[in-house]
Write a protein that holds these residues in place. Structure first.
Motif, short mmCIF file in Angstrom:
data_model
loop_
_atom_site.label_atom_id
_atom_site.label_comp_id
_atom_site.label_asym_id
_atom_site.label_seq_id
_atom_site.Cartn_x
_atom_site.Cartn_y
_atom_site.Cartn_z
N ALA A 12 -5.88 -12.91 2.41
CA ALA A 12 -5.59 -13.01 3.64
C ALA A 12 -4.04 -12.86 3.38
CB ALA A 12 -5.74 -14.32 4.16
N LYS A 13 -3.39 -13.18 2.50
CA LYS A 13 -1.84 -13.06 1.82
C LYS A 13 -1.46 -11.51 1.86
CE LYS A 13 -0.86 -13.78 -2.65
NZ LYS A 13 -0.16 -14.66 -3.57
N PHE A 14 -2.12 -10.55 1.42
CA PHE A 14 -2.00 -9.24 1.00
C PHE A 14 -2.16 -8.29 2.50
CE2 PHE A 14 -3.60 -11.49 -3.51
CZ PHE A 14 -1.09 -10.50 -3.52
N VAL A 15 -2.90 -8.81 3.60
CA VAL A 15 -2.95 -8.49 4.70
C VAL A 15 -2.03 -8.59 5.52
CG1 VAL A 15 -4.72 -8.21 7.00
CG2 VAL A 15 -5.12 -8.01 4.06
N ASN A 16 -0.81 -7.77 6.62
CA ASN A 16 -0.51 -8.13 7.91
C ASN A 16 -0.57 -7.57 8.79
OD1 ASN A 16 1.88 -8.10 9.12
ND2 ASN A 16 3.04 -7.27 7.39
N ALA A 17 -1.16 -7.90 9.77
CA ALA A 17 -1.06 -7.88 10.45
C ALA A 17 -1.00 -7.69 12.20
CB ALA A 17 -2.19 -8.54 11.30
#
Length: 332
Positions: free
Chosen positions: A318-323
């Protein structure tokens, strides 16, 4: 205050230096793979530069492994990247975030068997030479297909090759099959036939996609420009998806893409149809940046670990995804 010629020269030198630094700060190197996608039309007419204020250098890479190395070294700050090397790079600590989905891969990546190879069904692959770019989305799809067919990697000869190498080997009958993307895929089909696509393998539990990643610090320091970049991508994806019939061989965007990639408009039309391109609203849904992408990364990393391709996988990606930027870009 007395002003000397030396003072003026020093001042001019400082001004020129600062101006050069300001220009350098606006120059952004963006990596991509040079495969057909709607955004190439926007890159051709300067829409990304207008929306961001950057001077953009588009740098073509031959594999996701090359992108990971470039992102880790700081040579590029934004790049297109396949879901498999993305999962591998994140697992190895590359400091980047997925901020946009480029495309969900379907028929644009496929397993092609060479005419005369004696391969008519999956079981016939045993003992055959299968070429694929190692560590790519196509490699992951091949591994998933073999597993679904009950074929061990030990039963086939998987040969790591770049797309140009695959094309050359095919013409020499040096390989029996290849899992590869466009435009090489179309060239192989002139002397081969389709066995399965990445889309088929995805439906069977091994989905792949191309995303866009950005250096974490660069994203924080250039938020407004990043949102502008995303808006252009969303707009051109929506234009293609909602008006696909208008993106024909005689249309300006298709001709622009063909000119950039050195192929024919007719081939571009067929190539674009081999994937789907999420627009702004789709980007932030649960299927993609709203949770699905992180789950796909976890699935991919676990698979790579079980296959001995990486040493360890994280508990969550999750920390590697910036929405956040995509949400801002999609806001009405």
């Amino acid at each position: 205050m007395k002003t000397t010629m030396k003072t003026l020269l020093v001042g001019a030198t400082i001004s020129l230096t600062l101006a050069g630094q300001a220009w350098a700060q606006k120059k952004v190197i963006i990596g991509n793979f040079g495969d057909p996608a709607p955004y190439e039309a926007a890159a051709a007419d300067g829409r990304f530069e207008k929306a961001t204020g950057w001077t953009i250098e588009w740098r073509k890479f031959g594999s996701g492994a090359e992108v990971n190395a470039a992102m880790a070294s700081g040579a590029v700050v934004i790049s297109e990247l396949g879901s498999v090397p993305l999962a591998a790079g994140a697992s190895q600590g590359v400091d980047y975030q997925l901020f946009l989905i480029g495309k969900a891969i379907g028929a644009s990546e496929s397993l092609i068997t060479r005419n005369g190879s004696g391969i008519e069904k999956p079981a016939d692959l045993k003992g055959k030479k299968i070429a694929v770019p190692v560590g790519s989305t196509a490699h992951f799809s091949l591994m998933g297909a073999l597993k679904n067919w009950g074929i061990s990697e030990k039963d086939v000869q998987v040969i790591g090759m770049s797309p140009p190498e695959i094309n050359a080997a095919w013409s020499q009958n040096a390989v029996d099959a290849a899992f590869i993307w466009e435009p090489v895929q179309s060239k192989l089909r002139a002397n081969g036939k389709l066995m399965t696509t990445a889309g088929d393998v995805g439906k069977a539990g091994y989905p792949t996609f191309n995303g866009w990643v950005v250096n974490t610090k660069f994203a924080a320091e250039n938020r407004a420009a990043m949102i502008g970049f995303i808006k252009v991508m969303n707009d051109v994806n929506a234009s293609y998806t909602k008006n696909k019939a208008q993106w024909n061989a005689d249309s300006a965007p298709v001709k622009a893409i063909a000119a950039r990639l050195g192929t024919t408009p007719k081939e571009i039309v067929a190539d674009l149809d081999g994937a789907t391109y999420p627009d702004g609203e789709e980007q932030i849904t649960a299927e993609w940046l709203g949770g699905g992408a992180a789950k796909f990364m976890k699935l991919t990393a676990d698979f790579l670990k079980s296959a001995g391709r990486i040493n360890a996988s994280a508990d969550s990606y999750a920390k590697f995804v910036n929405a956040d930027m995509a949400k801002a870009a999609a806001a009405k």
